[in-house]
Scaffold this active site. Structure first.
Site, PDB file in Angstrom:
ATOM      1  N   TYR A  98       0.835  -1.369  -0.078  1.00 20.56           N
ATOM      2  CA  TYR A  98      -0.015   0.045   0.033  1.00 20.56           C
ATOM      3  C   TYR A  98       1.107   1.422  -0.183  1.00 20.56           C
ATOM      4  O   TYR A  98       1.817   1.379   0.723  1.00 20.56           O
ATOM      5  CB  TYR A  98      -0.858   0.068   1.103  1.00 20.56           C
ATOM      6  CG  TYR A  98      -1.809   1.106   1.357  1.00 20.56           C
ATOM      7  CD1 TYR A  98      -2.946   1.297   0.364  1.00 20.56           C
ATOM      8  CD2 TYR A  98      -1.492   2.075   2.316  1.00 20.56           C
ATOM      9  CE1 TYR A  98      -3.620   2.535   0.356  1.00 20.56           C
ATOM     10  CE2 TYR A  98      -2.408   3.297   2.387  1.00 20.56           C
ATOM     11  CZ  TYR A  98      -3.536   3.438   1.342  1.00 20.56           C
ATOM     12  OH  TYR A  98      -4.395   4.617   1.665  1.00 20.56           O
TER      13      TYR A  98
ATOM     14  N   ASP B 253       9.321   2.453   0.333  1.00 20.19           N
ATOM     15  CA  ASP B 253       8.303   3.223   0.974  1.00 20.19           C
ATOM     16  C   ASP B 253       8.285   2.976   2.444  1.00 20.19           C
ATOM     17  O   ASP B 253       7.799   1.571   2.698  1.00 20.19           O
ATOM     18  CB  ASP B 253       6.844   2.578   0.390  1.00 20.19           C
ATOM     19  CG  ASP B 253       5.719   3.533   1.084  1.00 20.19           C
ATOM     20  OD1 ASP B 253       6.113   4.215   2.212  1.00 20.19           O
ATOM     21  OD2 ASP B 253       4.461   3.372   0.745  1.00 20.19           O
TER      22      ASP B 253
ATOM     23  N   LYS C 234       4.028   8.777   9.274  1.00 22.18           N
ATOM     24  CA  LYS C 234       3.621   8.036  10.690  1.00 22.18           C
ATOM     25  C   LYS C 234       4.495   8.838  11.539  1.00 22.18           C
ATOM     26  O   LYS C 234       4.401   9.786  12.215  1.00 22.18           O
ATOM     27  CB  LYS C 234       3.610   6.719  10.319  1.00 22.18           C
ATOM     28  CG  LYS C 234       2.512   6.447   9.431  1.00 22.18           C
ATOM     29  CD  LYS C 234       1.913   5.015   9.271  1.00 22.18           C
ATOM     30  CE  LYS C 234       0.682   4.910   8.428  1.00 22.18           C
ATOM     31  NZ  LYS C 234       0.755   3.923   7.308  1.00 22.18           N
TER      32      LYS C 234
HETATM   33  C1  PLP Z   1      -0.081   4.424   5.657  1.00 19.69           C
HETATM   34  C2  PLP Z   1       0.866   4.076   4.821  1.00 19.69           C
HETATM   35  C3  PLP Z   1       0.953   5.214   3.700  1.00 19.69           C
HETATM   36  C4  PLP Z   1      -0.095   6.241   3.415  1.00 19.69           C
HETATM   37  O1  PLP Z   1       0.077   7.266   4.448  1.00 19.69           O
HETATM   38  P1  PLP Z   1      -0.954   8.360   4.774  1.00 19.69           P
HETATM   39  O2  PLP Z   1      -0.311   9.178   5.798  1.00 19.69           O
HETATM   40  O3  PLP Z   1      -2.235   7.629   5.307  1.00 19.69           O
HETATM   41  O4  PLP Z   1      -1.318   9.026   3.476  1.00 19.69           O
HETATM   42  C5  PLP Z   1       1.797   4.800   2.451  1.00 19.69           C
HETATM   43  N1  PLP Z   1       2.732   3.946   2.580  1.00 19.69           N
HETATM   44  C6  PLP Z   1       2.762   2.906   3.507  1.00 19.69           C
HETATM   45  C7  PLP Z   1       3.704   1.875   3.391  1.00 19.69           C
HETATM   46  C8  PLP Z   1       1.827   3.214   4.755  1.00 19.69           C
HETATM   47  O5  PLP Z   1       1.776   2.387   5.613  1.00 19.69           O
END
Ligand code: PLP
Length: 429
Positions: free
Chosen positions: A144, A239, A267
């Site tokens: 994701y 990511d 995060k």
């Molecule tokens: C949470 C997440 C995102 C998206 O971040 P948001 O702050 O919710 O837009 C993208 N990549 C990874 C791996 C994530 O866990």
């Protein structure tokens, strides 16, 4: 458990907010039942509006590495609040924040702050496209990367056909530039690269995936991926929105010993406020406006309140390397307890863990990719979730999420959780 206030608030919320929530997973759709409205959080616990207390393992979906509302983040916010909330002009704190990220993560030479993980990943892909002059990129099924249009694409029927949008509102035009590979399957990458020779700008991957449950890349796979990207002039993007500063000080790239060209964060780097960042090689980052032609901007990017919370979080990590020992100790304690419960119950459910991220799948097959992850019995997970919740343990309301352990979880919290885990499973299987 009385949750009557939460039930009332959810009814009201649905009149004014789509589905009653500002992000879909909060609505408990995949586990059923009424979402809880939260009043406050402290350390390892959260409290709902009916006054119920829960030991929780979501940590706002990742940010709360130290539990809820740690004093050093709260104090930093209060201090900044005295000076103002936003200036839309440079502040010294932004330099300090950038230097700290660069110091903690060796592959980062320059970094730009944004407001969410989604913004970070979409900007990183744009930077890679601008840098290479190519349009296509590869992502992996089950990873994701936020909700930008060009990530909401899944594989079409044949392995080499175009992808298809997973959401209305995403165009076929977007789908044609997004290619999907299989996690931990280097052949799927080789095929896509051969089929789209010279056209691929980037490969983006969660190097330790946390959005199909927890699944780690194999050492061999990630090393081969790195060398294919080198040979083909493809920008490798890690990511690390979830894994950054969680699985190690230097993130998944430190754990794996592989350096990406660009990295995305979110995060934890916001300390609980809305923050994201992307950074990496200087020659790519120098393509970003205003120094380069690739446009990227944000009214509230580098916001002083967000920076003060994020800086406090990262500074705490820098000054306390023992944080990761505590996380490992807590997380492995929980894992051992869960495994011993499963043994007693005669179940061999797949359990994956990397540091403070772990996941139990309701399948006895090993889980190394998305195809295996989706074999988990999600209906059973829903039952398990509610059994745990009734025992005061708040897990993610969806199977394909991680259990996040924080430094704030005490042995007492973990013992209660292990006991609840046994009772919950015994009740449903
Ligand atoms: C949470 C997440 C995102 C998206 O971040 P948001 O702050 O919710 O837009 C993208 N990549 C990874 C791996 C994530 O866990």
């Amino acid at each position: 458990m009385n949750i009557s206030k939460s039930i009332k608030l959810f009814e009201e919320a649905q009149k004014y907010i789509p589905g009653g929530v500002n992000s879909p997973v909060r609505a408990f759709k995949s586990v059923g039942g009424n979402p809880l409205f939260i009043e406050s959080g402290n350390g390892s616990k959260i409290y709902d509006v009916d006054g119920n207390e829960y030991i929780e393992y979501i940590g706002s979906w990742g940010p709360h590495l130290f539990g809820h509302n740690p004093p050093f983040i709260k104090n930093a916010l209060v201090e900044m609040l005295e000076k103002g909330t936003s200036f839309g002009a440079p502040t010294e704190l932004e330099i300090e924040m950038a230097k700290l990220i660069i110091n903690l993560v060796p592959s980062i030479e320059m970094v730009r702050m944004v407001n969410s993980g989604t913004e970070a990943t979409m900007s990183a892909v744009r930077a890679a496209r601008g840098y290479t002059g190519r349009d296509k990129f590869i992502k992996f099924e089950g990873c994701y990367h936020g909700h930008a249009d060009y990530f909401l694409i899944k594989a079409g029927s044949g392995a080499l056909t175009f992808g298809v949008p997973t959401s209305p509102g995403v165009t076929k035009g977007n789908a044609k530039d997004t290619l999907n590979a299989d996690y931990n399957d280097i052949e799927s990458i080789k095929n896509l690269v051969a089929e789209n020779k010279g056209e691929i700008a980037a490969v983006i991957i969660e190097p330790i995936a946390g959005n199909m449950g927890v699944v780690k890349v194999s050492d061999e796979f990630i090393k081969e991926l790195r060398s294919i990207c080198d040979e083909e002039g493809i920008v490798l993007i890690f990511d690390e929105v979830m894994t950054g500063f969680r699985v190690a000080r230097g993130g998944a790239q430190e754990v794996l010993g592989v350096k990406p060209d660009l990295t995305t964060f979110g995060k934890i780097i916001g300390g609980g406020l809305p923050v994201g960042a992307f950074g990496g090689k200087r020659e790519i980052m120098q393509k970003i406006a205003p120094v380069g032609p690739v446009y990227q901007a944000g009214t509230l990017s580098g916001n002083p309140l967000a920076m003060s919370a994020g800086y406090a979080a990262l500074k705490h990590i820098k000054d306390n390397p023992g944080v990761y020992d505590t996380l490992e100790k807590n997380s492995s304690y929980l894992e051992k307890g869960f495994k011993s419960n499963l043994e007693k119950l005669g179940k061999n459910y797949a359990m994956n863990r990397v540091g403070s991220m772990q996941c139990m799948f309701f399948t006895e097959e090993k889980v190394n990719d998305f195809k295996a992850a989706v074999k988990s019995d999600t209906e059973l997970y829903g039952k398990y979730f509610h059994e745990m919740l009734n025992r005061g343990i708040y897990l993610a309301p969806a199977q394909f999420e991680a259990v996040f352990v924080s430094t704030a979880h005490s042995t007492d919290d973990l013992d209660k959780t292990i006991k609840a885990h046994y009772e919950s499973l015994a009740a449903i299987i």
